[in-house]
Motif scaffolding. Structure first.
Motif, PDB file in Angstrom:
ATOM      1  N   GLN A   1       0.820  -1.209   0.000  1.00 40.52           N
ATOM      2  CA  GLN A   1       0.000   0.000   0.000  1.00 40.52           C
ATOM      3  C   GLN A   1       0.859   1.267   0.000  1.00 40.52           C
ATOM      4  OE1 GLN A   1      -3.294  -0.582  -0.077  1.00 40.52           O
ATOM      5  NE2 GLN A   1      -3.127  -2.759   0.393  1.00 40.52           N
ATOM      6  N   GLY A   2       2.102   1.119   0.452  1.00 40.25           N
ATOM      7  CA  GLY A   2       2.950   2.290   0.630  1.00 40.25           C
ATOM      8  C   GLY A   2       3.953   2.520  -0.478  1.00 40.25           C
ATOM      9  N   ILE A   3       3.889   1.731  -1.553  1.00 44.61           N
ATOM     10  CA  ILE A   3       4.833   1.919  -2.659  1.00 44.61           C
ATOM     11  C   ILE A   3       4.068   2.204  -3.949  1.00 44.61           C
ATOM     12  CG2 ILE A   3       6.540   0.400  -1.583  1.00 44.61           C
ATOM     13  CD1 ILE A   3       5.737  -1.742  -3.632  1.00 44.61           C
ATOM     14  N   PRO A   4       4.711   2.893  -4.890  1.00 44.58           N
ATOM     15  CA  PRO A   4       4.047   3.157  -6.171  1.00 44.58           C
ATOM     16  C   PRO A   4       3.864   1.867  -6.965  1.00 44.58           C
ATOM     17  CG  PRO A   4       6.007   4.543  -5.857  1.00 44.58           C
ATOM     18  CD  PRO A   4       6.047   3.482  -4.815  1.00 44.58           C
ATOM     19  N   GLY A   5       2.867   1.853  -7.834  1.00 44.82           N
ATOM     20  CA  GLY A   5       2.664   0.686  -8.689  1.00 44.82           C
ATOM     21  C   GLY A   5       1.369  -0.034  -8.367  1.00 44.82           C
ATOM     22  N   PRO A   6       1.099  -1.109  -9.095  1.00 44.25           N
ATOM     23  CA  PRO A   6      -0.179  -1.801  -8.986  1.00 44.25           C
ATOM     24  C   PRO A   6      -0.278  -2.696  -7.747  1.00 44.25           C
ATOM     25  CG  PRO A   6       1.218  -2.914 -10.554  1.00 44.25           C
ATOM     26  CD  PRO A   6       1.956  -1.674 -10.145  1.00 44.25           C
ATOM     27  N   MET A   7      -1.506  -2.891  -7.273  1.00 45.51           N
ATOM     28  CA  MET A   7      -1.763  -3.764  -6.127  1.00 45.51           C
ATOM     29  C   MET A   7      -1.321  -5.201  -6.412  1.00 45.51           C
ATOM     30  SD  MET A   7      -3.129  -3.711  -3.083  1.00 45.51           S
ATOM     31  CE  MET A   7      -4.194  -2.272  -3.131  1.00 45.51           C
ATOM     32  N   PHE A   8      -1.434  -5.637  -7.677  1.00 41.27           N
ATOM     33  CA  PHE A   8      -1.082  -7.013  -8.032  1.00 41.27           C
ATOM     34  C   PHE A   8       0.404  -7.312  -7.841  1.00 41.27           C
ATOM     35  CE2 PHE A   8      -4.558  -8.862 -11.052  1.00 41.27           C
ATOM     36  CZ  PHE A   8      -5.406  -8.977  -9.959  1.00 41.27           C
ATOM     37  N   SER A   9       1.248  -6.287  -7.647  1.00 40.22           N
ATOM     38  CA  SER A   9       2.666  -6.559  -7.394  1.00 40.22           C
ATOM     39  C   SER A   9       2.858  -7.309  -6.077  1.00 40.22           C
ATOM     40  CB  SER A   9       3.480  -5.261  -7.386  1.00 40.22           C
ATOM     41  OG  SER A   9       3.009  -4.385  -6.385  1.00 40.22           O
ATOM     42  N   PHE A  10       1.827  -7.310  -5.225  1.00 40.08           N
ATOM     43  CA  PHE A  10       1.843  -8.129  -4.011  1.00 40.08           C
ATOM     44  C   PHE A  10       2.074  -9.598  -4.340  1.00 40.08           C
ATOM     45  CE2 PHE A  10      -0.916 -10.750  -1.143  1.00 40.08           C
ATOM     46  CZ  PHE A  10      -0.102 -10.699  -0.027  1.00 40.08           C
ATOM     47  N   SER A  11       1.687 -10.012  -5.545  1.00 43.10           N
ATOM     48  CA  SER A  11       1.859 -11.402  -5.969  1.00 43.10           C
ATOM     49  C   SER A  11       3.326 -11.819  -5.936  1.00 43.10           C
ATOM     50  CB  SER A  11       1.296 -11.601  -7.378  1.00 43.10           C
ATOM     51  OG  SER A  11       1.983 -10.774  -8.304  1.00 43.10           O
ATOM     52  N   ALA A  12       4.235 -10.890  -6.247  1.00 50.62           N
ATOM     53  CA  ALA A  12       5.662 -11.218  -6.243  1.00 50.62           C
ATOM     54  C   ALA A  12       6.131 -11.592  -4.840  1.00 50.62           C
ATOM     55  CB  ALA A  12       6.472 -10.037  -6.774  1.00 50.62           C
ATOM     56  N   TYR A  13       5.661 -10.852  -3.854  1.00 48.75           N
ATOM     57  CA  TYR A  13       5.982 -11.167  -2.450  1.00 48.75           C
ATOM     58  C   TYR A  13       5.402 -12.515  -2.065  1.00 48.75           C
ATOM     59  CZ  TYR A  13       5.485 -10.887   2.674  1.00 48.75           C
ATOM     60  OH  TYR A  13       5.502 -11.159   4.024  1.00 48.75           O
ATOM     61  N   ALA A  14       4.115 -12.732  -2.374  1.00 42.47           N
ATOM     62  CA  ALA A  14       3.450 -13.979  -1.990  1.00 42.47           C
ATOM     63  C   ALA A  14       4.088 -15.177  -2.676  1.00 42.47           C
ATOM     64  CB  ALA A  14       1.961 -13.897  -2.336  1.00 42.47           C
ATOM     65  N   GLY A  15       4.401 -15.043  -3.970  1.00 44.70           N
ATOM     66  CA  GLY A  15       5.037 -16.138  -4.703  1.00 44.70           C
ATOM     67  C   GLY A  15       6.412 -16.464  -4.165  1.00 44.70           C
ATOM     68  N   ALA A  16       7.185 -15.430  -3.856  1.00 44.03           N
ATOM     69  CA  ALA A  16       8.532 -15.649  -3.323  1.00 44.03           C
ATOM     70  C   ALA A  16       8.478 -16.269  -1.924  1.00 44.03           C
ATOM     71  CB  ALA A  16       9.295 -14.329  -3.291  1.00 44.03           C
ATOM     72  N   MET A  17       7.538 -15.805  -1.099  1.00 45.55           N
ATOM     73  CA  MET A  17       7.401 -16.366   0.250  1.00 45.55           C
ATOM     74  C   MET A  17       7.056 -17.852   0.202  1.00 45.55           C
ATOM     75  SD  MET A  17       7.943 -14.215   2.796  1.00 45.55           S
ATOM     76  CE  MET A  17       6.938 -14.647   4.220  1.00 45.55           C
ATOM     77  N   SER A  18       6.304 -18.251  -0.815  1.00 46.99           N
ATOM     78  CA  SER A  18       5.910 -19.659  -0.920  1.00 46.99           C
ATOM     79  C   SER A  18       7.098 -20.567  -1.227  1.00 46.99           C
ATOM     80  CB  SER A  18       4.851 -19.824  -2.019  1.00 46.99           C
ATOM     81  OG  SER A  18       5.425 -19.710  -3.309  1.00 46.99           O
ATOM     82  N   ALA A  19       8.223 -19.980  -1.693  1.00 54.24           N
ATOM     83  CA  ALA A  19       9.390 -20.796  -2.067  1.00 54.24           C
ATOM     84  C   ALA A  19      10.617 -20.506  -1.207  1.00 54.24           C
ATOM     85  CB  ALA A  19       9.735 -20.535  -3.536  1.00 54.24           C
TER      86      ALA A  19
END
Length: 317
Positions: A198-216
């Motif tokens: 929420q605190g960085i520029p760019g799209p909300m869907f960029s959260f997917s990169a965090y979630a995908g990386a956390m899963s691995a």
């Protein structure tokens, strides 16, 4: 879509990359936050206010979308339907089914004439064929082979095409899949990423990169980074392909009343899903007094619109 309007599919792709790539890279690096804190002997409890703050963003998203789409008794009923069903039943298939029901109900109950009048369209079928081909082939391969990167692409591609109405709508589906079913991360870890995006520029869907990386994160640094990037590609790809397919025929599609009416039901139901997501993830982080204070303050600050979202994130940190 704006890039497509100005310069066609190639400029559309470049526009999307420029918009999303910085946030995707930042969120992928953020997935190493918890490991870094442990190595520095810093207490991860220091991030505890991010989770209730993130829930505040979810509730405000539900409220704002609800204000736009809940316009009568039918859309209010669909809002409540989406909220109650997903509060008690959160298997993965329930989310697209609930949205589909929301669209069908509004079409069935609508009394306007000529809902499905014929319009002449000439769609670029190649993009739709690629979309369907990727969806079916990755689903099949994921069922046959046990490979984490393949799993990530398949599931995040699915998140991308099963949600309608913005980044917040994917949260209940993603939370159920990644936190409750597969337990790739805790509720607080999930919400930390969602809060910081929420605190960085760019799209909300960029959260997917965090979630995908956390899963691995148990698979090593290289696979963790790859998993983050693949998750982002997976979630953005369906919308990109569908824009390439829909944009050239958009003017004709707008003349079909049935499509327009069904979207009002889908978005009303989606708002209910987001509201329930707030309740579910708040339950995961705990209803302590300090969490409730942070939640209420976040909602209040967001509704006044006097303090930008990034500042709220910094205050919570």
């Amino acid at each position: 879509a704006i890039g497509h309007k100005i310069g066609g599919p190639f400029l559309a792709l470049l526009t999307m990359l420029v918009w999303a790539l910085p946030a995707i890279l930042f969120m992928t690096l953020l997935s190493f936050l918890y490991v870094g804190l442990e190595r520095l002997n810093l207490d991860v409890n220091g991030l505890r206010f991010i989770a209730p703050m993130a829930v505040g963003f979810i509730f405000v998203a539900a409220l704002r979308i609800g204000r736009k789409v809940v316009k009568d008794k039918i859309t209010f009923a669909l809002f409540m339907f989406g909220a109650f069903v997903t509060l008690f039943y959160r298997v993965a298939w329930i989310f697209p089914v609930v949205l589909l029901i929301g669209g069908l109900v509004t079409v069935i109950l609508n009394k306007e004439p000529d809902l499905w009048k014929k319009v002449k369209i000439n769609p670029p079928w190649a993009f739709l064929s690629i979309f369907i081909g990727i969806a079916l082939s990755t689903l099949l391969l994921d069922l046959i082979f046990s490979n984490h990167l393949l799993y990530v692409f398949d599931h995040f591609f699915r998140y991308g095409y099963l949600v309608i109405g913005g980044g917040q709508v994917v949260i209940p589906y993603m939370f159920t899949d990644l936190v409750e079913i597969n337990q790739y991360m805790t509720s607080n870890e999930f919400l930390t990423g969602f809060g910081i995006v929420q605190g960085i520029p760019g799209p909300m869907f960029s959260f997917s990169a965090y979630a995908g990386a956390m899963s691995a994160r148990h698979l090593g640094v290289v696979l963790q980074v790859l998993s983050g990037l693949i998750a982002a590609i997976g979630i953005f790809l369906p919308g990109t392909l569908l824009i390439f397919f829909v944009y050239p025929i958009f003017e004709q599609l707008k003349q079909i009343k049935g499509i327009k009416i069904s979207l009002s039901g889908i978005t009303a139901t989606a708002a209910g899903l987001i509201f329930t997501a707030g309740i579910i993830v708040m339950r995961g982080s705990g209803f302590s007094v300090e969490n409730l204070i942070v939640l209420i303050l976040t909602v209040g600050l967001l509704l006044t619109k006097k303090i930008p979202a990034p500042i709220i994130v910094l205050i919570a940190l």
